[in-house]
Motif scaffolding. Sequence first.
Motif, mmCIF file in Angstrom:
data_model
loop_
_atom_site.group_PDB
_atom_site.id
_atom_site.type_symbol
_atom_site.label_atom_id
_atom_site.label_comp_id
_atom_site.label_asym_id
_atom_site.label_seq_id
_atom_site.Cartn_x
_atom_site.Cartn_y
_atom_site.Cartn_z
ATOM 1 N N HIS A 37 56.238 76.373 43.642
ATOM 2 C CA HIS A 37 55.028 75.850 43.018
ATOM 3 C C HIS A 37 55.034 76.095 41.510
ATOM 4 O O HIS A 37 54.510 75.287 40.739
ATOM 5 C CB HIS A 37 53.795 76.468 43.675
ATOM 6 C CG HIS A 37 53.624 76.028 45.088
ATOM 7 N ND1 HIS A 37 53.291 76.882 46.118
ATOM 8 C CD2 HIS A 37 53.773 74.801 45.671
ATOM 9 C CE1 HIS A 37 53.227 76.208 47.249
ATOM 10 N NE2 HIS A 37 53.520 74.948 47.006
ATOM 11 N N GLU A 38 55.641 77.185 41.098
ATOM 12 C CA GLU A 38 55.779 77.442 39.665
ATOM 13 C C GLU A 38 56.635 76.350 39.015
ATOM 14 O O GLU A 38 56.316 75.866 37.922
ATOM 15 C CB GLU A 38 56.408 78.816 39.441
ATOM 16 C CG GLU A 38 56.513 79.212 37.967
ATOM 17 C CD GLU A 38 57.213 80.549 37.764
ATOM 18 O OE1 GLU A 38 57.551 80.866 36.620
ATOM 19 O OE2 GLU A 38 57.417 81.280 38.764
ATOM 20 N N ALA A 39 57.703 75.961 39.692
ATOM 21 C CA ALA A 39 58.567 74.902 39.157
ATOM 22 C C ALA A 39 57.834 73.570 39.096
ATOM 23 O O ALA A 39 58.001 72.793 38.142
ATOM 24 C CB ALA A 39 59.830 74.769 40.012
ATOM 25 N N ASP A 89 67.077 64.240 35.355
ATOM 26 C CA ASP A 89 67.673 65.205 34.434
ATOM 27 C C ASP A 89 68.766 66.045 35.076
ATOM 28 O O ASP A 89 69.498 66.747 34.364
ATOM 29 C CB ASP A 89 66.584 66.142 33.887
ATOM 30 C CG ASP A 89 65.612 65.440 32.962
ATOM 31 O OD1 ASP A 89 65.993 64.417 32.360
ATOM 32 O OD2 ASP A 89 64.458 65.918 32.839
ATOM 33 N N LEU A 90 68.893 66.014 36.398
ATOM 34 C CA LEU A 90 69.875 66.859 37.086
ATOM 35 C C LEU A 90 71.300 66.509 36.677
ATOM 36 O O LEU A 90 71.590 65.369 36.302
ATOM 37 C CB LEU A 90 69.711 66.708 38.600
ATOM 38 C CG LEU A 90 68.455 67.333 39.214
ATOM 39 C CD1 LEU A 90 68.302 66.883 40.658
ATOM 40 C CD2 LEU A 90 68.515 68.857 39.129
ATOM 41 N N PRO A 91 72.215 67.465 36.755
ATOM 42 C CA PRO A 91 73.611 67.198 36.389
ATOM 43 C C PRO A 91 74.241 66.036 37.143
ATOM 44 O O PRO A 91 75.107 65.341 36.603
ATOM 45 C CB PRO A 91 74.310 68.524 36.713
ATOM 46 C CG PRO A 91 73.252 69.554 36.522
ATOM 47 C CD PRO A 91 71.978 68.898 37.018
ATOM 48 N N ARG A 100 60.121 66.617 27.720
ATOM 49 C CA ARG A 100 58.770 66.941 27.272
ATOM 50 C C ARG A 100 58.767 68.112 26.303
ATOM 51 O O ARG A 100 57.888 68.977 26.313
ATOM 52 C CB ARG A 100 57.849 67.195 28.480
ATOM 53 C CG ARG A 100 57.602 65.913 29.287
ATOM 54 C CD ARG A 100 56.784 66.116 30.544
ATOM 55 N NE ARG A 100 56.386 64.818 31.108
ATOM 56 C CZ ARG A 100 55.808 64.645 32.288
ATOM 57 N NH1 ARG A 100 55.554 65.694 33.055
ATOM 58 N NH2 ARG A 100 55.464 63.436 32.709
ATOM 59 N N GLY A 101 59.809 68.141 25.474
ATOM 60 C CA GLY A 101 59.880 69.099 24.382
ATOM 61 C C GLY A 101 60.330 70.491 24.748
ATOM 62 O O GLY A 101 60.254 71.411 23.922
ATOM 63 N N ARG A 102 60.850 70.680 25.957
ATOM 64 C CA ARG A 102 61.319 72.007 26.346
ATOM 65 C C ARG A 102 62.425 71.867 27.389
ATOM 66 O O ARG A 102 62.707 70.770 27.863
ATOM 67 C CB ARG A 102 60.167 72.852 26.875
ATOM 68 C CG ARG A 102 59.454 72.265 28.073
ATOM 69 C CD ARG A 102 58.302 73.142 28.479
ATOM 70 N NE ARG A 102 57.638 72.645 29.669
ATOM 71 C CZ ARG A 102 56.759 73.341 30.365
ATOM 72 N NH1 ARG A 102 56.451 74.577 29.989
ATOM 73 N NH2 ARG A 102 56.191 72.832 31.428
ATOM 74 N N PRO A 103 63.096 72.980 27.764
ATOM 75 C CA PRO A 103 64.220 72.865 28.695
ATOM 76 C C PRO A 103 63.818 72.184 30.001
ATOM 77 O O PRO A 103 62.711 72.378 30.508
ATOM 78 C CB PRO A 103 64.626 74.323 28.926
ATOM 79 C CG PRO A 103 64.204 75.027 27.682
ATOM 80 C CD PRO A 103 62.934 74.353 27.251
ATOM 81 N N THR A 104 64.725 71.391 30.523
ATOM 82 C CA THR A 104 64.460 70.675 31.762
ATOM 83 C C THR A 104 64.283 71.654 32.928
ATOM 84 O O THR A 104 64.666 72.820 32.855
ATOM 85 C CB THR A 104 65.605 69.702 32.073
ATOM 86 O OG1 THR A 104 66.861 70.385 31.903
ATOM 87 C CG2 THR A 104 65.582 68.515 31.132
ATOM 88 N N CYS A 105 63.699 71.149 33.992
ATOM 89 C CA CYS A 105 63.336 72.009 35.119
ATOM 90 C C CYS A 105 64.545 72.757 35.679
ATOM 91 O O CYS A 105 64.469 73.957 35.972
ATOM 92 C CB CYS A 105 62.666 71.151 36.197
ATOM 93 S SG CYS A 105 61.783 72.089 37.470
ATOM 94 N N HIS A 106 65.667 72.070 35.814
ATOM 95 C CA HIS A 106 66.823 72.742 36.411
ATOM 96 C C HIS A 106 67.440 73.783 35.481
ATOM 97 O O HIS A 106 68.117 74.701 35.947
ATOM 98 C CB HIS A 106 67.881 71.729 36.863
ATOM 99 C CG HIS A 106 68.605 71.044 35.755
ATOM 100 N ND1 HIS A 106 68.147 69.911 35.137
ATOM 101 C CD2 HIS A 106 69.782 71.347 35.140
ATOM 102 C CE1 HIS A 106 69.003 69.522 34.212
ATOM 103 N NE2 HIS A 106 70.000 70.379 34.192
ATOM 104 N N ALA A 112 69.031 73.717 42.573
ATOM 105 C CA ALA A 112 68.509 73.589 43.930
ATOM 106 C C ALA A 112 66.980 73.584 43.926
ATOM 107 O O ALA A 112 66.346 72.738 44.568
ATOM 108 C CB ALA A 112 69.036 74.717 44.812
ATOM 109 N N LEU A 113 66.368 74.507 43.187
ATOM 110 C CA LEU A 113 64.916 74.581 43.187
ATOM 111 C C LEU A 113 64.307 73.391 42.449
ATOM 112 O O LEU A 113 63.251 72.882 42.839
ATOM 113 C CB LEU A 113 64.443 75.894 42.567
ATOM 114 C CG LEU A 113 62.984 76.248 42.860
ATOM 115 C CD1 LEU A 113 62.728 76.340 44.359
ATOM 116 C CD2 LEU A 113 62.588 77.548 42.179
ATOM 117 N N ALA A 114 64.976 72.926 41.399
ATOM 118 C CA ALA A 114 64.488 71.737 40.692
ATOM 119 C C ALA A 114 64.508 70.526 41.619
ATOM 120 O O ALA A 114 63.562 69.721 41.636
ATOM 121 C CB ALA A 114 65.329 71.472 39.447
ATOM 122 N N LEU A 115 65.569 70.406 42.397
ATOM 123 C CA LEU A 115 65.655 69.304 43.360
ATOM 124 C C LEU A 115 64.506 69.373 44.363
ATOM 125 O O LEU A 115 63.840 68.360 44.642
ATOM 126 C CB LEU A 115 66.996 69.362 44.090
ATOM 127 C CG LEU A 115 67.236 68.303 45.163
ATOM 128 C CD1 LEU A 115 67.430 66.943 44.538
ATOM 129 C CD2 LEU A 115 68.453 68.668 46.011
#
Length: 311
Positions: A37-39, A89-91, A100-106, A112-115
Amino acid sequence: MTAATIFAAFHARWAEPVEQALRELLPPPAAAPARLHEAMHYALFPGGKRLRPMLALLGCEAVGGDPRAALRAAAAIECLHTYSLVHDDLPCMDDDDLRRGRPTCHKVFGEALALLAGDALLTVAFEGAASAGGAAVAALARGAGSLGMVGGQVEDLAAEGDPAGHTLARLEWIHDHKTGALITASLLVGAHAAAGPAGAPAAVTAPLGRFGDLLGRAFQIADDCLDLTGTAAELGKNPLADVALGKLTWPALVGLEPSLAAARATAAAARASAVEVGRAAAAWRGSGAAALDAAVGLLQDVADYAVERRR
């Protein structure tokens, strides 16, 4: 073209209600599993343009509805859009490190968690869309699935490795599906929210869909140009990413200036088609629909915004 001031005022009016609807739709970040949920919250907040939820609210107002009826569905569309960005954005896709101006989720949470965060955002999107009725859910599913956004993403990736196949017809197909389908679906979801359980009639959704198709194409042509002319601070993502990946874009195919001209011409066509939306909505609503004239002006202003924006 105008400075898109009408849409700016609409956006300012509804920005906080959209954010509140998003907070209410998502599970709280501390709920188990908290890291997931944080992600999800990281990917959504702070947000980008919030264009697609605004279009859902606009679609509702354009056919004579109260945008408040579409707020939860509008938030749902932003969740779905954000899932697509997280996965893009995933590899294995575009392999990007700024969004959005900051590091991507992954980059922050791992691949794995970004997915999975993207999967969860997609799922909660349909929970939220259900608030606008079955017709809205169906419109969103068509716009987002294999015949819409996902299909466009597949062809976009395929075109990266096939420069010999770079044609205008293929480019327009990619744009209409990868970007335009969800933009059109956003407007339709709003119209269905305005109509209630039965959904909006085809006499209204058909012209609104045509407007959305033109808006989506104008928006994506402008986006291709911004990849060349925008900065990371303006875009919230890395410029020249399309060039680095060898993507099929309007500037790569015909040059920057002809692309800008095509964006403006497509926006002008969208402006003209907005009048048909107003006529159809007025006929559906019957007498007392003069207020829909303002909604037509708002649709036209969004078309201007699509090509004037800097992010």
